[in-house]
Motif scaffolding. Structure first.
Motif, mmCIF file in Angstrom:
data_model
loop_
_atom_site.group_PDB
_atom_site.id
_atom_site.type_symbol
_atom_site.label_atom_id
_atom_site.label_comp_id
_atom_site.label_asym_id
_atom_site.label_seq_id
_atom_site.Cartn_x
_atom_site.Cartn_y
_atom_site.Cartn_z
ATOM 1 N N SER A 1 36.231 -9.152 -7.812
ATOM 2 C CA SER A 1 35.105 -9.757 -8.527
ATOM 3 C C SER A 1 35.322 -11.258 -8.655
ATOM 4 O O SER A 1 36.460 -11.718 -8.806
ATOM 5 C CB SER A 1 35.003 -9.151 -9.928
ATOM 6 O OG SER A 1 34.135 -9.898 -10.753
ATOM 7 N N SER A 2 34.223 -11.993 -8.647
ATOM 8 C CA SER A 2 34.324 -13.440 -8.850
ATOM 9 C C SER A 2 34.844 -13.762 -10.249
ATOM 10 O O SER A 2 35.340 -14.857 -10.481
ATOM 11 C CB SER A 2 32.968 -14.115 -8.618
ATOM 12 O OG SER A 2 32.020 -13.660 -9.555
ATOM 13 N N SER A 3 34.766 -12.807 -11.154
ATOM 14 C CA SER A 3 35.283 -13.039 -12.508
ATOM 15 C C SER A 3 36.786 -13.312 -12.485
ATOM 16 O O SER A 3 37.317 -13.958 -13.383
ATOM 17 C CB SER A 3 34.976 -11.855 -13.419
ATOM 18 O OG SER A 3 35.654 -10.688 -12.974
ATOM 19 N N ALA A 4 37.474 -12.844 -11.446
ATOM 20 C CA ALA A 4 38.918 -13.089 -11.327
ATOM 21 C C ALA A 4 39.227 -14.566 -11.107
ATOM 22 O O ALA A 4 40.365 -15.001 -11.285
ATOM 23 C CB ALA A 4 39.490 -12.265 -10.180
ATOM 24 N N PRO B 1 32.854 -11.010 -4.802
ATOM 25 C CA PRO B 1 31.431 -11.305 -5.034
ATOM 26 C C PRO B 1 31.132 -11.368 -6.519
ATOM 27 O O PRO B 1 31.882 -10.852 -7.348
ATOM 28 C CB PRO B 1 30.721 -10.126 -4.378
ATOM 29 C CG PRO B 1 31.695 -9.000 -4.493
ATOM 30 C CD PRO B 1 33.056 -9.638 -4.345
ATOM 31 N N GLY B 2 29.998 -11.991 -6.815
ATOM 32 C CA GLY B 2 29.493 -11.988 -8.192
ATOM 33 C C GLY B 2 28.544 -10.817 -8.352
ATOM 34 O O GLY B 2 28.836 -9.702 -7.925
ATOM 35 N N ALA B 3 27.375 -11.078 -8.878
ATOM 36 C CA ALA B 3 26.395 -10.016 -9.115
ATOM 37 C C ALA B 3 25.880 -9.457 -7.791
ATOM 38 O O ALA B 3 25.657 -10.190 -6.836
ATOM 39 C CB ALA B 3 25.232 -10.567 -9.928
ATOM 40 N N PHE B 4 25.683 -8.140 -7.763
ATOM 41 C CA PHE B 4 25.110 -7.485 -6.597
ATOM 42 C C PHE B 4 23.592 -7.547 -6.688
ATOM 43 O O PHE B 4 23.009 -7.333 -7.750
ATOM 44 C CB PHE B 4 25.533 -6.031 -6.529
ATOM 45 C CG PHE B 4 26.993 -5.812 -6.208
ATOM 46 C CD1 PHE B 4 27.899 -6.850 -6.137
ATOM 47 C CD2 PHE B 4 27.455 -4.537 -5.981
ATOM 48 C CE1 PHE B 4 29.234 -6.636 -5.839
ATOM 49 C CE2 PHE B 4 28.784 -4.296 -5.686
ATOM 50 C CZ PHE B 4 29.674 -5.348 -5.615
ATOM 51 N N ALA B 5 22.952 -7.770 -5.553
ATOM 52 C CA ALA B 5 21.493 -7.891 -5.527
ATOM 53 C C ALA B 5 20.801 -6.627 -6.025
ATOM 54 O O ALA B 5 19.767 -6.703 -6.691
ATOM 55 C CB ALA B 5 21.023 -8.223 -4.117
ATOM 56 N N SER B 6 21.376 -5.474 -5.739
ATOM 57 C CA SER B 6 20.715 -4.223 -6.154
ATOM 58 C C SER B 6 20.690 -4.049 -7.671
ATOM 59 O O SER B 6 19.938 -3.222 -8.182
ATOM 60 C CB SER B 6 21.381 -3.017 -5.502
ATOM 61 O OG SER B 6 22.700 -2.871 -5.976
ATOM 62 N N ASN B 7 21.488 -4.829 -8.398
ATOM 63 C CA ASN B 7 21.436 -4.749 -9.859
ATOM 64 C C ASN B 7 20.046 -5.122 -10.380
ATOM 65 O O ASN B 7 19.645 -4.691 -11.453
ATOM 66 C CB ASN B 7 22.490 -5.652 -10.502
ATOM 67 C CG ASN B 7 23.898 -5.150 -10.271
ATOM 68 O OD1 ASN B 7 24.101 -4.032 -9.816
ATOM 69 N ND2 ASN B 7 24.870 -5.979 -10.572
ATOM 70 N N ALA B 8 19.304 -5.908 -9.600
ATOM 71 C CA ALA B 8 17.959 -6.304 -10.010
ATOM 72 C C ALA B 8 17.001 -5.121 -10.028
ATOM 73 O O ALA B 8 15.931 -5.198 -10.644
ATOM 74 C CB ALA B 8 17.427 -7.402 -9.094
ATOM 75 N N LEU B 9 17.375 -4.019 -9.386
ATOM 76 C CA LEU B 9 16.510 -2.838 -9.406
ATOM 77 C C LEU B 9 16.290 -2.312 -10.826
ATOM 78 O O LEU B 9 15.284 -1.667 -11.091
ATOM 79 C CB LEU B 9 17.099 -1.735 -8.516
ATOM 80 C CG LEU B 9 17.131 -2.045 -7.026
ATOM 81 C CD1 LEU B 9 17.893 -0.957 -6.274
ATOM 82 C CD2 LEU B 9 15.726 -2.198 -6.483
#
Length: 189
Positions: free
Chosen positions: A95-98, A135-143
């Motif tokens: 995760s980009s949070s790292a 990666p940061g946020a996944f695009a499918s989270n917008a679903l």
């Protein structure tokens, strides 16, 4: 070359399985519940529960590379078992949070950092190579916004004016595909 893909029910992993299969690379789809998987015809499945180390050895048998979800609980054991199985490369979906300055105090980042540390400790001994995708946020989270949008409402966001750059899961899968296949090319005569 055989690639083990853990977390195969996820969007990124299932996309990666299709890409590997289409490229003619032998792939094994792994999941806690392999009966729930529906990989492409001819793709083997295996049980690999990242919270249950007793499933690691069977899943890793005959594997050259692994796409691994960051599950910190037994990441060190997984790395040890991968080394014993002769795995040459592990691609960790981190995760980009790292990368955040406060990562050590961030609940999400802490788990990813622990998984990265376990792999880097093993990789530093020359056991295998490790690559971290962050990666940061996944695009499918917008679903998750679809219901609100269909009913004419704005999505409920904690920080509505914040900017983010979500990444599509296929892009993550394509990056993951490039790592072990490029790595394998270095070993071809």
């Amino acid at each position: 070359m055989t690639v083990l893909v853990t977390g195969s029910r996820g969007r990124g992993a299932s996309t990666l399985i299709g890409l590997l299969d289409a490229a003619g690379i032998k792939v094994t789809a792994a999941s806690k519940n392999p009966a729930d998987l529906s990989p492409p015809h001819g793709v083997d499945t295996v049980r690999c529960d990242l919270t249950d180390p007793t499933t690691f050895d069977a899943a890793l048998t005959g594997t050259d590379a692994v796409f691994l979800y960051a599950e910190a609980a037994h990441a060190g054991t997984f790395a040890d078992r991968a080394r014993a199985a002769g795995v040459e490369h592990i691609v960790l979906l981190s995760s980009s949070s790292a990368l955040a300055p406060d990562a050590a105090g961030n609940a999400i980042a802490t788990s990813h950092l622990a998984a990265e540390h376990a792999l880097s400790t093993a990789a530093d001994t020359g056991a295998f190579e490790a690559t971290y995708l962050r990666p940061g946020a996944f695009a499918s989270n917008a679903l998750q916004w679809s219901r609100a949008l269909r009913t004419g409402h704005a999505p409920a966001l904690p920080y509505p004016h914040a900017h983010g750059d979500p990444i599509h899961e296929r892009d993550i899968a394509e990056a993951a595909l490039a790592v072990p296949t490029d790595h394998a090319a270095a070993f071809r005569p």
